[in-house]
Design an enzyme around this catalytic site. Structure first.
Site, PDB file in Angstrom:
ATOM      1  CB  THR A  13      -1.068   0.037   1.284  1.00 32.53           C
ATOM      2  OG1 THR A  13      -0.085  -0.151   2.414  1.00 32.53           O
ATOM      3  CG2 THR A  13      -2.102  -0.857   1.132  1.00 32.53           C
ATOM      4  N   GLY A  14       2.055   1.167   0.105  1.00 32.56           N
ATOM      5  CA  GLY A  14       2.976   2.335   0.137  1.00 32.56           C
ATOM      6  C   GLY A  14       3.306   2.870  -1.079  1.00 32.56           C
ATOM      7  CB  SER A  42      -3.270  -1.832   4.694  1.00 31.57           C
ATOM      8  OG  SER A  42      -2.689  -0.451   4.786  1.00 31.57           O
ATOM      9  NE  ARG A 101      19.177   0.192   1.501  1.00 25.53           N
ATOM     10  CZ  ARG A 101      18.474   1.139   1.965  1.00 25.53           C
ATOM     11  NH1 ARG A 101      19.158   1.928   2.439  1.00 25.53           N
ATOM     12  NH2 ARG A 101      17.474   1.312   1.433  1.00 25.53           N
ATOM     13  CB  CYS A 130      16.383   6.100  -3.582  1.00 22.49           C
ATOM     14  SG  CYS A 130      15.942   7.038  -1.746  1.00 22.49           S
ATOM     15  CD  GLN A 157      17.807  12.138  -0.563  1.00 21.87           C
ATOM     16  OE1 GLN A 157      19.248  12.325  -0.419  1.00 21.87           O
ATOM     17  NE2 GLN A 157      17.155  11.517  -0.324  1.00 21.87           N
ATOM     18  CB  SER A 160       7.805  10.368  -3.460  1.00 18.04           C
ATOM     19  OG  SER A 160       9.048  10.598  -4.189  1.00 18.04           O
ATOM     20  N   GLY A 161      10.359  10.033  -1.376  1.00 19.95           N
ATOM     21  CA  GLY A 161      11.213   9.022  -0.589  1.00 19.95           C
ATOM     22  C   GLY A 161      10.836   8.574   0.836  1.00 19.95           C
ATOM     23  CG  HIS A 243      16.078  11.341  -4.699  1.00 17.86           C
ATOM     24  ND1 HIS A 243      14.722  11.695  -4.490  1.00 17.86           N
ATOM     25  CD2 HIS A 243      16.309  10.374  -3.885  1.00 17.86           C
ATOM     26  CE1 HIS A 243      14.450  11.196  -3.210  1.00 17.86           C
ATOM     27  NE2 HIS A 243      15.206  10.239  -3.009  1.00 17.86           N
ATOM     28  CG  ASN A 316      12.160   9.624  -5.323  1.00 19.44           C
ATOM     29  OD1 ASN A 316      11.841  10.258  -6.309  1.00 19.44           O
ATOM     30  ND2 ASN A 316      11.450   9.420  -4.386  1.00 19.44           N
TER      31      ASN A 316
HETATM   32  O1  25A Z   1      13.300   1.960   7.906  1.00 20.83           O
HETATM   33  P1  25A Z   1      13.422   2.330   6.470  1.00 20.83           P
HETATM   34  O2  25A Z   1      14.098   1.235   5.654  1.00 20.83           O
HETATM   35  O3  25A Z   1      14.209   3.466   6.332  1.00 20.83           O
HETATM   36  O4  25A Z   1      12.031   2.590   5.979  1.00 20.83           O
HETATM   37  C1  25A Z   1      10.855   3.519   6.355  1.00 20.83           C
HETATM   38  C2  25A Z   1       9.892   3.736   5.476  1.00 20.83           C
HETATM   39  O5  25A Z   1      10.254   4.547   4.362  1.00 20.83           O
HETATM   40  C3  25A Z   1       9.413   4.335   3.172  1.00 20.83           C
HETATM   41  C4  25A Z   1       8.503   3.066   3.307  1.00 20.83           C
HETATM   42  O6  25A Z   1       7.204   3.927   3.537  1.00 20.83           O
HETATM   43  C5  25A Z   1       9.023   2.705   4.624  1.00 20.83           C
HETATM   44  O7  25A Z   1       7.999   2.119   5.423  1.00 20.83           O
HETATM   45  N1  25A Z   1      10.304   4.255   1.867  1.00 20.83           N
HETATM   46  C6  25A Z   1      10.159   5.024   0.937  1.00 20.83           C
HETATM   47  N2  25A Z   1      11.029   4.884   0.113  1.00 20.83           N
HETATM   48  C7  25A Z   1      11.670   3.834   0.405  1.00 20.83           C
HETATM   49  C8  25A Z   1      12.906   3.014   0.167  1.00 20.83           C
HETATM   50  N3  25A Z   1      13.593   3.337  -1.064  1.00 20.83           N
HETATM   51  C9  25A Z   1      11.406   3.580   1.751  1.00 20.83           C
HETATM   52  N4  25A Z   1      11.662   2.569   2.458  1.00 20.83           N
HETATM   53  C10 25A Z   1      12.927   1.957   2.188  1.00 20.83           C
HETATM   54  N5  25A Z   1      13.261   2.226   0.706  1.00 20.83           N
HETATM   55  P2  25A Z   1       6.252   3.837   2.346  1.00 20.83           P
HETATM   56  O8  25A Z   1       5.220   4.829   2.797  1.00 20.83           O
HETATM   57  O9  25A Z   1       6.459   3.820   0.900  1.00 20.83           O
HETATM   58  O10 25A Z   1       5.672   2.347   2.589  1.00 20.83           O
HETATM   59  C11 25A Z   1       5.035   1.853   3.803  1.00 20.83           C
HETATM   60  C12 25A Z   1       4.531   0.513   3.604  1.00 20.83           C
HETATM   61  O11 25A Z   1       4.965  -0.218   4.795  1.00 20.83           O
HETATM   62  C13 25A Z   1       3.785  -0.915   5.046  1.00 20.83           C
HETATM   63  N6  25A Z   1       4.121  -1.448   6.506  1.00 20.83           N
HETATM   64  C14 25A Z   1       4.170  -0.889   7.574  1.00 20.83           C
HETATM   65  N7  25A Z   1       4.487  -1.522   8.600  1.00 20.83           N
HETATM   66  C15 25A Z   1       3.885  -2.930   8.173  1.00 20.83           C
HETATM   67  C16 25A Z   1       4.142  -2.680   6.825  1.00 20.83           C
HETATM   68  N8  25A Z   1       3.530  -3.607   5.965  1.00 20.83           N
HETATM   69  C17 25A Z   1       3.304  -5.078   6.783  1.00 20.83           C
HETATM   70  N9  25A Z   1       3.541  -5.310   7.965  1.00 20.83           N
HETATM   71  C18 25A Z   1       4.057  -3.950   8.822  1.00 20.83           C
HETATM   72  N10 25A Z   1       4.415  -4.291  10.153  1.00 20.83           N
HETATM   73  C19 25A Z   1       2.755   0.191   4.880  1.00 20.83           C
HETATM   74  O12 25A Z   1       1.438  -0.569   4.926  1.00 20.83           O
HETATM   75  C20 25A Z   1       3.251   0.573   3.556  1.00 20.83           C
HETATM   76  O13 25A Z   1       2.417  -0.120   2.681  1.00 20.83           O
HETATM   77  P3  25A Z   1       0.088   0.106   5.876  1.00 20.83           P
HETATM   78  O14 25A Z   1      -0.786  -0.575   5.752  1.00 20.83           O
HETATM   79  O15 25A Z   1       0.730   0.273   7.363  1.00 20.83           O
HETATM   80  O16 25A Z   1       0.086   1.708   5.628  1.00 20.83           O
HETATM   81  C21 25A Z   1      -0.284   2.056   4.464  1.00 20.83           C
HETATM   82  C22 25A Z   1      -1.416   3.248   4.739  1.00 20.83           C
HETATM   83  O17 25A Z   1      -0.986   4.335   3.838  1.00 20.83           O
HETATM   84  C23 25A Z   1      -2.401   4.674   3.171  1.00 20.83           C
HETATM   85  N11 25A Z   1      -1.782   4.912   1.784  1.00 20.83           N
HETATM   86  C24 25A Z   1      -0.921   4.404   1.154  1.00 20.83           C
HETATM   87  N12 25A Z   1      -0.753   4.863   0.083  1.00 20.83           N
HETATM   88  C25 25A Z   1      -1.964   5.610  -0.426  1.00 20.83           C
HETATM   89  C26 25A Z   1      -2.817   5.353   0.642  1.00 20.83           C
HETATM   90  N13 25A Z   1      -3.702   6.181   0.615  1.00 20.83           N
HETATM   91  C27 25A Z   1      -4.187   6.700  -0.333  1.00 20.83           C
HETATM   92  N14 25A Z   1      -3.560   6.699  -1.589  1.00 20.83           N
HETATM   93  C28 25A Z   1      -2.172   6.312  -1.760  1.00 20.83           C
HETATM   94  N15 25A Z   1      -1.735   6.301  -2.709  1.00 20.83           N
HETATM   95  C29 25A Z   1      -3.270   3.432   3.121  1.00 20.83           C
HETATM   96  O18 25A Z   1      -4.604   3.819   3.282  1.00 20.83           O
HETATM   97  C30 25A Z   1      -2.786   2.799   4.517  1.00 20.83           C
HETATM   98  O19 25A Z   1      -3.361   3.039   5.530  1.00 20.83           O
HETATM   99  O1  L14 Z   2      16.887   4.058   3.301  1.00 22.77           O
HETATM  100  O2  L14 Z   2      12.991   9.847   3.286  1.00 22.77           O
HETATM  101  O3  L14 Z   2      16.129   3.785   1.376  1.00 22.77           O
HETATM  102  O4  L14 Z   2      13.755   9.957   1.470  1.00 22.77           O
HETATM  103  C1  L14 Z   2      15.166   6.136   1.346  1.00 22.77           C
HETATM  104  C2  L14 Z   2      14.093   7.235   1.484  1.00 22.77           C
HETATM  105  C3  L14 Z   2      15.264   6.014   3.955  1.00 22.77           C
HETATM  106  C4  L14 Z   2      14.391   7.220   3.666  1.00 22.77           C
HETATM  107  C5  L14 Z   2      16.337   4.311   2.387  1.00 22.77           C
HETATM  108  C6  L14 Z   2      13.677   9.448   2.497  1.00 22.77           C
HETATM  109  C7  L14 Z   2      15.185   5.245   2.676  1.00 22.77           C
HETATM  110  C8  L14 Z   2      14.424   8.215   2.514  1.00 22.77           C
END
Ligand code: 25A
Ligand code: L14
Length: 342
Positions: A13-14, A42, A101, A130, A157, A160-161, A243, A316
């Protein structure tokens, strides 16, 4: 594997998860089935896929039974807990978080740069940060020719990241400011609309941010060369997708801007846009939605013996995350290594 793989998308969903589904569809990834997982809140959400819909399932400890491949983008904590469970169940993980990583037993892969590192995977493969991905795609062909000594990078950056909530925050702040309302930062520590924030991720003891140190450390691992020195300043700008990076690169040997342009224009996954006389250079709004890494503003650093300056832009969410992950899966399939070694 003789049959087509069954694929799980975790964090579907993210911002990145949705793009992973789109990328699997666009590239005709040969999946026998694709299943979307996210957190409990979700479960039941419908996501568009292949002209139909996928119903999101709650990710649980036993979710991976019967899957061959899982693409993860659900944050570090989810990956730390669930990726080993997936691998144990015989499902290969391509993980987009920072969790695995720098683990020495986990390959960190950009297919244009170090595809051969996939040969030693043990069930989990890490997708780099990214900002690092787009930088190494541009640096690799130059490093092969003239050996990089040092890189000074500054990033610009997109929000959306950080995910959907940050996209919504920039939209909301822009409209609040146009309507004379107060803005109330929630995702970022300060107002992001009409502003630049020299902080991405958390601060570390050395005064750098975690994002900056990812660029330093991941670059050495991906390029397989610990001698490459990188120093980074990572900045959030009020851009939705794409980015941008300013790179100052010092080489061992001489490399002219023309040679660099030629090497880059032949490199896979790179498009050179460098026509100053036409005011043509890479820009975030053009890179958004595209697969390639765009490079321009290639010119000599006139203050050192062998130096170039470059401007590098990519989407990104695509090359920086979803596309790179799917490309890794494609290489695994092609090389017949989409399986967890015993
Ligand atoms: O720790 P890190 O590695 O640094 O990463 C932290 C966060 O960075 C984001 C990503 O968030 C991640 O969670 N990110 C972005 N780019 C990244 C990258 N290159 C990156 N991370 C790593 N590398 P995100 O917003 O992209 O995605 C979050 C997703 O994670 C799901 N999630 C969280 N906890 C979870 C889980 N899934 C399974 N088990 C768990 N315990 C999360 O799902 C989401 O899919 P969710 O259901 O908790 O929340 C989604 C909510 O957002 C709303 N929504 C989303 N997109 C839309 C939307 N609503 C309308 N339109 C949309 N387009 C949904 O309604 C839902 O409630
Ligand atoms: O480590 O907020 O891949 O733009 C990349 C996106 C951390 C957060 C990662 C952001 C993420 C970052």
């Amino acid at each position: 594997m003789s049959k087509n793989p069954r694929v799980a998308v975790v964090g579907a969903t993210g911002a990145v998860g949705r793009e992973m589904l789109k990328t699997l569809e666009e590239r005709n990834f040969p999946a026998s089935e694709v299943v979307a997982f996210a957190s409990a809140k979700s479960a039941g959400v419908k996501l568009p896929f292949m002209g139909g819909e996928l119903t999101v399932r709650e990710l649980k400890e036993d979710s991976f039974i019967g899957f061959d491949l899982a693409l993860f983008s659900a944050g570090g904590a989810t990956s730390e807990k669930f990726a080993p469970l997936a691998a144990k169940a015989g499902c290969v993980v391509v993980d987009n978080s920072s969790a695995w990583r720098m683990d020495p037993g986990t390959p960190l892969v950009v297919p244009e740069v170090n595809p051969d590192d996939l040969s030693w995977h043990k069930g989990i493969i890490a997708n780099p940060n990214c900002s690092t991905i787009q930088m190494v795609v541009a640096l690799k062909p130059l490093h092969d020719e003239a050996t990089i000594k040092r890189v000074v990078v500054s990033t610009y950056q997109a929000v959306s990241g950080t995910g959907q909530k940050a996209i919504a925050e920039l939209e909301a702040q822009v409209s609040q400011l146009f309507n004379g309302l107060e803005v109330e930062p929630k995702v970022y520590p300060h107002q992001i609309a009409f502003n630049c924030l020299p902080q991405i991720d958390v601060f570390l003891e050395n005064g750098y941010t975690k994002e900056e140190m990812k660029m330093v450390l991941e670059t050495k691992k991906i390029m397989g060369d610990d001698s490459i020195q990188v120093t980074a300043t990572t900045v959030r700008v009020p851009v939705f997708y794409g980015h941008s990076e300013s790179l100052n690169v010092e080489f061992e040997q001489d490399l002219s801007p023309d040679e660099a342009r030629m090497l880059l224009s032949r490199a896979p996954g790179v498009t050179v846009v460098d026509f100053p006389e036409k005011k043509a250079y890479p820009m975030a709004i053009d890179a958004a939605g595209q697969d390639d890494v765009f490079v321009g503003r290639i010119r000599r650093d006139e203050t050192i013996a062998h130096g170039l300056n470059l401007w590098v832009v990519a989407d990104n969410i695509r090359k920086g995350a979803a596309l790179n992950a799917v490309q890794i899966a494609e290489v695994l399939l092609k090389r017949n290594i989409l399986r967890v070694p015993k």
